[in-house]
Design an enzyme around this catalytic site. Structure first.
Site, PDB file in Angstrom:
ATOM      1  N   ASP A  40     -26.819 -24.782 -14.633  1.00 48.07           N
ATOM      2  CA  ASP A  40     -27.761 -25.229 -15.650  1.00 48.07           C
ATOM      3  C   ASP A  40     -28.864 -26.078 -15.036  1.00 48.07           C
ATOM      4  OD1 ASP A  40     -26.413 -24.396 -18.277  1.00 48.07           O
ATOM      5  OD2 ASP A  40     -24.795 -25.330 -17.139  1.00 48.07           O
TER       6      ASP A  40
ATOM      7  N   SER B 157     -28.154 -33.658   1.097  1.00 49.13           N
ATOM      8  CA  SER B 157     -29.278 -33.274   1.957  1.00 49.13           C
ATOM      9  C   SER B 157     -29.025 -33.419   3.446  1.00 49.13           C
ATOM     10  CB  SER B 157     -30.507 -34.073   1.558  1.00 49.13           C
ATOM     11  OG  SER B 157     -30.173 -35.439   1.434  1.00 49.13           O
TER      12      SER B 157
ATOM     13  N   GLY C 175     -40.909 -32.211  -0.138  1.00 45.05           N
ATOM     14  CA  GLY C 175     -40.935 -30.850   0.397  1.00 45.05           C
ATOM     15  C   GLY C 175     -39.728 -30.052  -0.066  1.00 45.05           C
TER      16      GLY C 175
ATOM     17  N   THR D  94     -45.389 -33.370  16.219  1.00 46.10           N
ATOM     18  CA  THR D  94     -45.219 -34.039  14.930  1.00 46.10           C
ATOM     19  C   THR D  94     -44.923 -35.505  15.190  1.00 46.10           C
ATOM     20  OG1 THR D  94     -44.256 -33.783  12.723  1.00 46.10           O
ATOM     21  CG2 THR D  94     -42.712 -33.848  14.573  1.00 46.10           C
TER      22      THR D  94
ATOM     23  N   GLU E  49     -34.319 -40.385  -7.199  1.00 48.09           N
ATOM     24  CA  GLU E  49     -34.892 -41.408  -6.316  1.00 48.09           C
ATOM     25  C   GLU E  49     -34.174 -42.745  -6.495  1.00 48.09           C
ATOM     26  OE1 GLU E  49     -39.588 -40.660  -5.871  1.00 48.09           O
ATOM     27  OE2 GLU E  49     -38.964 -41.155  -7.915  1.00 48.09           O
TER      28      GLU E  49
ATOM     29  N   SER F  45     -39.337 -40.113  13.062  1.00 50.60           N
ATOM     30  CA  SER F  45     -38.200 -40.726  13.753  1.00 50.60           C
ATOM     31  C   SER F  45     -36.909 -40.256  13.101  1.00 50.60           C
ATOM     32  CB  SER F  45     -38.300 -42.252  13.695  1.00 50.60           C
ATOM     33  OG  SER F  45     -38.428 -42.654  12.345  1.00 50.60           O
TER      34      SER F  45
ATOM     35  N   LYS G 129     -33.613 -30.080   7.018  1.00 53.88           N
ATOM     36  CA  LYS G 129     -34.940 -30.031   7.627  1.00 53.88           C
ATOM     37  C   LYS G 129     -35.118 -28.868   8.601  1.00 53.88           C
ATOM     38  CE  LYS G 129     -36.914 -33.996   6.159  1.00 53.88           C
ATOM     39  NZ  LYS G 129     -38.292 -34.150   5.634  1.00 53.88           N
TER      40      LYS G 129
ATOM     41  N   ASP H  22     -41.491 -43.598  -6.531  1.00 53.87           N
ATOM     42  CA  ASP H  22     -42.922 -43.278  -6.638  1.00 53.87           C
ATOM     43  C   ASP H  22     -43.156 -41.948  -7.353  1.00 53.87           C
ATOM     44  OD1 ASP H  22     -41.838 -42.300  -3.915  1.00 53.87           O
ATOM     45  OD2 ASP H  22     -43.640 -41.090  -4.209  1.00 53.87           O
TER      46      ASP H  22
ATOM     47  N   GLY I  58     -40.566 -37.112   0.515  1.00 58.83           N
ATOM     48  CA  GLY I  58     -41.894 -36.509   0.553  1.00 58.83           C
ATOM     49  C   GLY I  58     -42.031 -35.351  -0.422  1.00 58.83           C
TER      50      GLY I  58
END
Lengths: 406, 406
Positions: free
Chosen positions: B246, B388, B256, B109, B276, B112, B80, B284, B254
């Site tokens: 590959d 991540s 991004g 912003t 996900e 949390s 981030k 979603d 979100g």
């Protein structure tokens, strides 16, 4: 194990040779830096968030930049694989071993820890049978992991007498050669190879950071490992012609790795220090070093379970008799756990408790910190930290760090 | 946040530009490999130790080599920070912002999570005030960390309506500019920079391993990251003229980061997939992608707490409308936890549960694995995995992995 009389001399060039022998088999693990831990190490005790104030005493105020050698990312999760592969390479070169059927007879050791898995993997890679004597009460995942590397696991009682009796039986029956975990020149030289990599990587990182600084006064992360000088508060870069480490802090159990690292630094000017827990007398090497007499037996349940062993004879010769280790520092169980937490939370590395002992020294040991303040002055010190291994079960971690009740 | 109309176009060259803007402020994190995980990923489900046999069904048998982009080692412990620094660099370049007193008014912003700490650090580095709206029920360490970076923490209720109301109040009072966590071109472009590094690092590792192979049939660990082909069982190295990835598997909350990575791969031939959890409808993006209609609200308590957010509009345009993401895969809670355990125990990295989702796809999702088997054939695929972030409390880990009672 190769007959020690056929081992190379215990010198830095022999460590360089060992590196050539094992380089196809072990990782050159990364050396990484961390701005938060640099900043904490460079903040006096009592001035850190959450510190208790130390009344009536001025804490040392050293400048410390840390370079972490990540042997937790090594194969089998610990530096032990270096010594195991080196021992086998030397064994293969022992006159008469191959011809005498040595390969078929295999190797044997007793270990319930990282050495067991290291020897098992090194033997399998060489298509040599490995017999590993483990106490029958060993943790199931460790037994499974050792078997997973193809070793023949032989169970014994848990005292050293019982274990050695079973090893003798295996040798009688199979003719397998003993590969001890630390007390042998070939093991010492193999472990020492991590010291060479740490020296070179740190030099590269320091040079890259210095180059970035002079170019644009902004820090560009180094190619290998990284530094983030932008936010490292008040840590002046050292001015000197030949940048490199000032010291290395390594954990000391049996002393095989510590003495190997000491050999790798011979003649470089880098000072090597041993780091131990002091709980229940686990600081045997420190006590021996100070009294001039090797301590031959230890009985401790320190959380740093890889460091419950007394120093071996071969390592002792290097550490004490040749004075290639500059001294020892010890830390409390609480300090080890605090350092362990920081490695997880701020450095994001999974390590076993033994691996946190050197960082605990850098952060909490006032004797070491005073030394750096005194000798490093405004420039400070570049300090290599050996993160020796990462083999810890998540269940054990869960127990160590579970939320307190109530 | 800079007015989106002043943002650069959403293209690969803009990601390259973003990298130039932030390169003094973020780490080029390491890309690492792991032979054990390669081997597991290349073993059919049902044939692994501890697997339940899958009756009446043949499991896919892909060859997969994994390249882990370690953003858990990034500053603030997550990717981030890239978007936050890029957003501020763009804001500083917005015509009139500085002259209009923008710097003094600061930024705001609501978050949390990792975005809160990222914006706080980026703002402090730029000497810009940051107001962070956090639910008053947020975990204390997160509040402390955000304050620790010098931000002004403002508390709100925990619903999004309550949080946004407090943000509006802060804007009215201070004139601060909103920097949203993912739904803005500047954030997307900033996060995409990790995709560039991953592509380049993987190429270097593959080339180094190939060079070592051709030289002496022994693998020498690559200079950056490492591979240990010696013991990687039955994984033929790919023969091709231009070695590289590959595919890339990235988590999607979100969107991004996923959409930024997709931009970074535009025109390279590397396929980017979103990953996900499916628990309580957390998939979603997958459902939206398949139905052609973005899902605008999600309510899930998946263990992957960074991925509880629906995909934003700006990411959606890249992911779905421009089809720069090739598809989505989802995994169960059990699969996420199994992958998380492997990352700790075998890869020795501290990551948050969200970061384990792509590895879970590579190891357990039969749709993905069949695709690799079909398209990769004997050569297999080189697959980038975005780790991540690593912000998880040891207490939470302790709860997740504590020994079962009884």
């Amino acid at each position: 194990m190769a007959d020690p009389s056929t081992s190379p001399s215990l010198t830095r060039p022999s460590v360089l040779e060992a590196r050539e022998l094992i380089k196809g088999f072990v990782h050159h693990t990364p050396t990484l830096t961390n701005a938060t831990l640099d900043s904490l190490a460079s903040t006096p005790l009592g001035n850190r968030d959450g510190d208790e104030k130390v009344e009536g005493r001025k804490s040392a105020s050293p400048k410390i930049r840390l370079y972490f050698k990540c042997e937790n990312l090594q194969r089998i999760g610990a530096f032990k694989i270096r010594g195991a592969f080196h021992a086998l390479e030397r064994l293969k070169r022992e006159p008469g071993w191959e011809e005498g059927g040595g390969r078929e007879r295999g190797v044997v050791t007793h270990s319930s820890g990282n050495h067991a898995q290291a020897l098992a993997l090194a033997a399998r890679t060489n298509s040599i049978p490995a017999h590993i004597v483990m106490p029958s009460i060993s943790a199931k995942p460790k037994i499974a992991a050792t078997k997973g590397y193809g070793a023949n696991v032989v169970f014994s009682g848990s005292t050293s007498v019982e274990r050695e009796a079973v090893v003798m039986k295996v040798i009688e029956k199979t003719g397998a050669r003993l590969v001890p975990p630390y007390d042998h020149p070939d093991i010492v030289l193999g472990q020492g190879t991590l010291g060479l990599e740490l020296q070179e990587d740190a030099r590269d990182i320091i040079a890259a950071a210095a180059g970035a600084d002079s170019k644009n006064h902004e820090a560009i992360p180094a190619e290998r490992g990284f530094r983030a000088p932008i936010t490292t508060p008040n840590l002046p870069e050292k001015k000197r012609t030949s940048p490199g480490l000032d010291a290395i802090l390594a954990p000391c159990g049996g002393g095989g790795m510590l003495s190997g690292v000491a050999l790798s630094c011979e003649g470089t000017g880098i000072r090597v220090f041993g780091c131990e827990p002091w709980f229940e007398g686990a600081d045997d090497a420190k006590r021996g070093y100070e009294s001039g007499q090797r301590v031959e037996a230890v009985s401790t349940l320190t959380v740093a379970d890889g460091l419950r062993t007394p120093v071996g004879k071969v390592p002792w010769g290097i550490i004490y008799e040749r004075r290639l280790v500059a001294g020892f520092y010890s830390v409390s169980e609480e300090e080890i756990i605090a350092a362990l937490r920081l490695i997880y939370e701020r450095f994001k590395m999974v390590v076993e408790p033994s691996a946190a002992v050197p960082l605990a020294v850098a952060l909490f040991n006032e004797d070491f910190r005073s030394l750096v303040e005194r000798e490093g002055g405004e420039d400070g010190w570049d300090v290599g930290i050996v993160l020796s291994g990462g083999n810890v079960s998540l269940e054990a971690l869960g127990t160590l760090f579970a939320p307190k009740e109530g």
